[in-house]
Scaffold this motif. Structure first.
Motif, mmCIF file in Angstrom:
data_model
loop_
_atom_site.group_PDB
_atom_site.id
_atom_site.type_symbol
_atom_site.label_atom_id
_atom_site.label_comp_id
_atom_site.label_asym_id
_atom_site.label_seq_id
_atom_site.Cartn_x
_atom_site.Cartn_y
_atom_site.Cartn_z
ATOM 1 N N VAL A 23 77.542 8.422 5.970
ATOM 2 C CA VAL A 23 76.718 8.471 7.014
ATOM 3 C C VAL A 23 75.417 7.831 6.570
ATOM 4 C CG1 VAL A 23 75.184 9.984 8.581
ATOM 5 C CG2 VAL A 23 77.426 10.733 7.985
ATOM 6 N N LEU A 24 74.751 6.661 7.621
ATOM 7 C CA LEU A 24 73.673 5.827 7.319
ATOM 8 C C LEU A 24 72.622 6.132 8.049
ATOM 9 C CD1 LEU A 24 75.745 2.673 7.169
ATOM 10 C CD2 LEU A 24 75.387 4.151 5.247
ATOM 11 N N LEU A 25 71.350 6.384 7.592
ATOM 12 C CA LEU A 25 70.145 6.671 8.368
ATOM 13 C C LEU A 25 69.109 5.670 8.327
ATOM 14 C CD1 LEU A 25 69.737 10.287 6.729
ATOM 15 C CD2 LEU A 25 71.183 9.607 8.716
ATOM 16 N N HIS A 26 68.907 5.032 9.342
ATOM 17 C CA HIS A 26 68.002 3.623 9.321
ATOM 18 C C HIS A 26 66.614 4.117 9.273
ATOM 19 C CE1 HIS A 26 66.585 4.878 13.215
ATOM 20 N NE2 HIS A 26 67.861 5.017 13.525
ATOM 21 N N GLY A 27 65.695 3.062 8.863
ATOM 22 C CA GLY A 27 64.306 3.246 8.827
ATOM 23 C C GLY A 27 63.524 3.270 10.093
ATOM 24 N N ALA A 28 62.103 3.261 9.874
ATOM 25 C CA ALA A 28 61.310 3.057 10.986
ATOM 26 C C ALA A 28 61.462 1.785 11.592
ATOM 27 C CB ALA A 28 59.770 3.247 10.796
ATOM 28 N N TYR A 29 61.300 1.940 13.080
ATOM 29 C CA TYR A 29 61.225 0.474 13.943
ATOM 30 C C TYR A 29 62.588 0.129 14.059
ATOM 31 C CZ TYR A 29 56.236 0.048 14.777
ATOM 32 O OH TYR A 29 54.936 0.561 15.298
ATOM 33 N N GLU A 30 63.628 0.828 13.664
ATOM 34 C CA GLU A 30 64.767 0.293 13.368
ATOM 35 C C GLU A 30 65.918 1.315 14.300
ATOM 36 O OE1 GLU A 30 65.789 0.285 9.249
ATOM 37 O OE2 GLU A 30 63.927 -1.174 8.997
ATOM 38 N N ASP A 31 67.333 0.856 14.499
ATOM 39 C CA ASP A 31 68.193 1.676 14.727
ATOM 40 C C ASP A 31 69.686 1.407 14.007
ATOM 41 O OD1 ASP A 31 69.833 -0.518 16.160
ATOM 42 O OD2 ASP A 31 68.000 -0.330 17.731
ATOM 43 N N SER A 32 70.690 1.928 14.542
ATOM 44 C CA SER A 32 71.835 1.757 13.859
ATOM 45 C C SER A 32 72.318 0.238 13.607
ATOM 46 C CB SER A 32 73.081 2.445 14.590
ATOM 47 O OG SER A 32 73.296 1.951 15.732
ATOM 48 N N TRP A 94 62.176 5.398 5.555
ATOM 49 C CA TRP A 94 61.943 6.441 6.443
ATOM 50 C C TRP A 94 63.311 7.369 6.527
ATOM 51 C CZ3 TRP A 94 64.082 7.721 11.215
ATOM 52 C CH2 TRP A 94 63.324 8.799 11.889
ATOM 53 N N GLY A 95 64.454 6.653 6.698
ATOM 54 C CA GLY A 95 65.537 7.488 6.772
ATOM 55 C C GLY A 95 65.884 8.400 5.171
ATOM 56 N N SER A 96 65.333 7.904 4.378
ATOM 57 C CA SER A 96 65.489 8.795 3.162
ATOM 58 C C SER A 96 64.947 10.018 3.260
ATOM 59 C CB SER A 96 65.069 7.918 1.857
ATOM 60 O OG SER A 96 63.494 7.967 1.847
ATOM 61 N N GLY A 97 63.479 10.045 4.198
ATOM 62 C CA GLY A 97 62.927 11.073 4.217
ATOM 63 C C GLY A 97 63.571 12.326 5.355
ATOM 64 N N VAL A 98 64.582 11.554 6.231
ATOM 65 C CA VAL A 98 65.211 12.372 6.904
ATOM 66 C C VAL A 98 66.384 13.049 5.976
ATOM 67 C CG1 VAL A 98 67.000 12.391 9.025
ATOM 68 C CG2 VAL A 98 64.903 10.885 9.021
ATOM 69 N N ALA A 99 67.088 12.193 5.160
ATOM 70 C CA ALA A 99 67.909 12.933 4.431
ATOM 71 C C ALA A 99 67.293 13.967 3.515
ATOM 72 C CB ALA A 99 68.629 11.557 3.292
ATOM 73 N N LEU A 100 66.179 13.734 3.108
ATOM 74 C CA LEU A 100 65.345 14.913 2.506
ATOM 75 C C LEU A 100 65.201 16.071 3.335
ATOM 76 C CD1 LEU A 100 62.927 12.979 0.202
ATOM 77 C CD2 LEU A 100 65.382 14.025 -0.508
ATOM 78 N N GLU A 101 64.842 16.025 4.371
ATOM 79 C CA GLU A 101 64.711 17.128 5.298
ATOM 80 C C GLU A 101 66.204 17.915 5.827
ATOM 81 O OE1 GLU A 101 62.101 18.516 6.195
ATOM 82 O OE2 GLU A 101 60.213 17.019 6.299
ATOM 83 N N LEU A 102 67.138 16.906 5.659
ATOM 84 C CA LEU A 102 68.542 17.717 5.706
ATOM 85 C C LEU A 102 68.762 18.445 4.592
ATOM 86 C CD1 LEU A 102 71.391 17.978 7.162
ATOM 87 C CD2 LEU A 102 71.902 15.777 5.497
#
Length: 264
Positions: A23-32, A94-102
């Motif tokens: 599962v891939l989580l993009h960064g800010a100002y981005e999308d899939s 930024w998606g790495s922070g989402v992974a850490l919140e998960l």
């Protein structure tokens, strides 16, 4: 593009390939769409699933009061719906922070973590004055046309050697951002500090950084490695912050190596 409803939010995502879920989580100002090289090339080995975070791409904007933990909960709900089994979770910037919140709220949901160009949240990895500078910068940008500010981002995302076509592709993706969605995400976790999560991580973790990353420099990478038990750090030569886009062959090879080393 597929969609799924999670806690009243429509979440858009792309899926390609068969095999262990990645599962891939993009960064800010981005999308899939920023994950095109991974959706194309890693789908030989994995079921690659790239989401549009709430507030991005084809996903709905978050409601008022949305928080960093809410973002982790939304990702957990998304994984329950779309991942065929416990996935490997790759977060970029930024998606790495989402992974850490998960991981903070749902530590048993990820088989492993790949944290690319990562922070322990801005406030967990950067000096306070830099956190405030970045927060204020994005807040001001949300009221501007994208062609006015995106050119200023590009030198912080790529090296001078990046292919012009790749830079143009990412620029077009960034220009398609949701002003209201970005504002909600900035408020939710622009001051996130995930340092408390790092020592608790017990799943295999790979840290992937571009050698010339100026947004999340190698000093941040080394501190992340020091804090996460057993974390591997790999530095991709001649690449900047968006190493997944600028140097996809090297990036993808390291992701394959890491996941296959776990037995998948």
């Amino acid at each position: 593009m597929d969609t799924v409803e999670i806690s009243g939010l429509r979440i858009g995502y792309q899926r390609a390939g068969q095999g262990p879920p990645l599962v891939l989580l993009h960064g800010a100002y981005e999308d899939s769409r920023v994950w095109r090289p991974q959706l194309e090339e890693l789908s030989d080995d994995f079921t690659v699933i790239a989401w549009d975070a709430p507030g991005c791409g084809r996903s709905d904007d978050p409601p008022p009061g949305f928080s960093g933990p809410d973002l982790g909960d939304a990702l957990a709900g998304f994984l329950r719906e779309v991942a065929p089994r416990k996935p490997h979770v790759l977060g970029l910037s930024w998606g790495s922070g989402v992974a850490l919140e998960l991981y903070r709220g749902h530590p048993h949901m990820a088989a492993s973590l790949v944290l690319a160009s990562a922070y322990a949240g801005w406030a967990g990895s950067l000096p306070p004055e830099e956190v405030e500078r970045r927060y204020a910068q994005i807040l001001a940008e949300l009221d501007q046309p994208p062609e006015q500010f995106i050119p200023g981002w590009l030198p912080t995302l790529f090296t001078e050697r990046a292919a012009p076509a790749i830079v143009a592709e990412v620029s077009a993706i960034m220009a398609d951002f949701h002003p209201a969605g970005m504002r909600a995400l900035l408020i939710a976790n622009g001051h996130a500090d995930c340092r408390d999560v790092l020592p608790a991580i017990s799943v295999p973790t790979l840290l992937l950084y571009g050698e010339e990353d100026v947004r999340s420099p190698l000093s941040v990478a080394r501190e992340m490695q020091r804090q996460i038990p057993g974390a591997q750090l790999v530095v991709i030569p001649d690449a900047g912050h968006l190493a997944a886009v600028e140097a996809p062959e090297a990036f993808n090879a390291e992701v394959r190596r890491f996941v296959h080393s776990l037995g998948d």
